[in-house]
Design an enzyme around this catalytic site. Structure first.
Site, PDB file in Angstrom:
ATOM      1  N   ARG A 153     -13.660   7.509  -0.125  1.00 33.63           N
ATOM      2  CA  ARG A 153     -12.757   6.364  -0.249  1.00 33.63           C
ATOM      3  C   ARG A 153     -11.934   6.459  -1.525  1.00 33.63           C
ATOM      4  O   ARG A 153     -10.740   6.128  -1.539  1.00 33.63           O
ATOM      5  CB  ARG A 153     -13.578   5.067  -0.243  1.00 33.63           C
ATOM      6  CG  ARG A 153     -14.079   4.681   1.146  1.00 33.63           C
ATOM      7  CD  ARG A 153     -15.273   3.751   1.089  1.00 33.63           C
ATOM      8  NE  ARG A 153     -14.997   2.480   0.441  1.00 33.63           N
ATOM      9  CZ  ARG A 153     -15.946   1.623   0.052  1.00 33.63           C
ATOM     10  NH1 ARG A 153     -17.222   1.924   0.245  1.00 33.63           N
ATOM     11  NH2 ARG A 153     -15.623   0.496  -0.510  1.00 33.63           N
ATOM     12  N   ARG A 178     -25.263  -0.723  -5.397  1.00 40.78           N
ATOM     13  CA  ARG A 178     -25.242  -2.178  -5.265  1.00 40.78           C
ATOM     14  C   ARG A 178     -25.860  -2.650  -3.950  1.00 40.78           C
ATOM     15  O   ARG A 178     -25.825  -1.968  -2.940  1.00 40.78           O
ATOM     16  CB  ARG A 178     -23.815  -2.710  -5.396  1.00 40.78           C
ATOM     17  CG  ARG A 178     -22.857  -2.284  -4.314  1.00 40.78           C
ATOM     18  CD  ARG A 178     -21.422  -2.688  -4.663  1.00 40.78           C
ATOM     19  NE  ARG A 178     -20.505  -2.343  -3.583  1.00 40.78           N
ATOM     20  CZ  ARG A 178     -19.177  -2.507  -3.643  1.00 40.78           C
ATOM     21  NH1 ARG A 178     -18.628  -3.021  -4.731  1.00 40.78           N
ATOM     22  NH2 ARG A 178     -18.409  -2.168  -2.627  1.00 40.78           N
ATOM     23  N   ARG A 235       0.817  -1.211   0.000  1.00 39.20           N
ATOM     24  CA  ARG A 235       0.000   0.000   0.000  1.00 39.20           C
ATOM     25  C   ARG A 235       0.853   1.264   0.000  1.00 39.20           C
ATOM     26  O   ARG A 235       0.341   2.369  -0.238  1.00 39.20           O
ATOM     27  CB  ARG A 235      -0.929   0.026   1.230  1.00 39.20           C
ATOM     28  CG  ARG A 235      -2.023  -1.032   1.205  1.00 39.20           C
ATOM     29  CD  ARG A 235      -2.956  -0.880   2.380  1.00 39.20           C
ATOM     30  NE  ARG A 235      -3.969  -1.925   2.437  1.00 39.20           N
ATOM     31  CZ  ARG A 235      -5.135  -1.891   1.796  1.00 39.20           C
ATOM     32  NH1 ARG A 235      -5.419  -0.842   1.056  1.00 39.20           N
ATOM     33  NH2 ARG A 235      -5.998  -2.885   1.902  1.00 39.20           N
TER      34      ARG A 235
END
Length: 227
Positions: A181, A136, A97
């Site tokens: 995000r 979703r 990351r």
């Protein structure tokens, strides 16, 4: 050259924001090329469950409410890469990351003569991703996935697969949270993109198309990386 003739197992990295389809595509690559998907969360849980030395360290850290260090993650990854099912190669999802982790990973791989064959960035349009993720939902009974725009059940409120009528949405699958995000992802991943681009292994693919279309593009990249 196919995966079976590689002298060292291939190592691929999938980069992409939440909802870009990394998990789906990784599973397809596993089936097609005999690779193994490795995510940080799964690695940690498996190591803790197995009670390996690194797993015991990780368990103690997590029980104390702290973040598992890069050193422990690398130790767990070292153990996992040595297992027989990784002989053809692996797909890393969620690690590294940071550039510090990327450098540690390079050092680890060099111990066994391995390297990063390709770091593949799934490129997405943020606005479209907000629509894709925030719409979703899943069946509470069997987990079948649906979407307000792209995939509604044949009968409203009733699962096509199991007939269940309890539909669930993740609390963080809302437009504001998704946008946040995505912003965080770009900020954290930009240095990794530059790192792997500088090492000549970065590949970019448009991840806004259909699943099969993206899979074909990825397969072409993976074949080239493993040649």
């Amino acid at each position: 050259m196919d995966a079976a003739t590689l002298t060292t197992p291939a190592v691929l990295i999938l980069l992409g924001p939440p909802g870009a389809g990394k998990g789906t595509q990784a599973r397809m690559l596993e089936d097609q090329f005999g690779l193994v998907q490795l995510s940080t969360g799964d690695l940690l849980r498996a190591a803790v469950a197995a009670g390996t030395p690194a797993g015991k360290q990780a368990k103690a850290v997590m029980e104390a409410g702290d973040l598992v260090s890069d050193e422990i993650v690398i130790a767990i990854l070292r153990d996992r890469l040595a297992e027989p099912d990784c002989a053809k190669g692996v797909i890393l999802d969620g690690f590294p990351r940071t550039t510090v982790q990327a450098e540690a990973l390079d050092t680890l791989l060099s111990e066994s003569g391995q390297r990063i064959n390709a770091a593949i960035s799934l490129e997405v349009e943020d606005a479209e991703m907000v629509t894709r993720i925030s719409g979703r939902y899943t069946c509470g009974g069997c987990g079948e996935g649906y979407h307000d725009t792209f995939k509604q059940p044949a009968q409203a409120g009733k699962c096509d697969k199991c007939g269940g009528t309890e539909m669930k949405r993740r609390a963080d699958d809302n437009a504001e949270t998704v946008a946040s995000r995505l912003e965080a992802y770009h900020a954290q991943t930009a240095p990794l993109i530059a790192y792997y681009d500088g090492h000549g292994v970065l590949q970019r693919i448009d991840a806004m198309g259909g699943i099969d279309e993206i899979a074909q593009g990825l397969a072409t990249i993976v074949k080239g990386a493993m040649a």
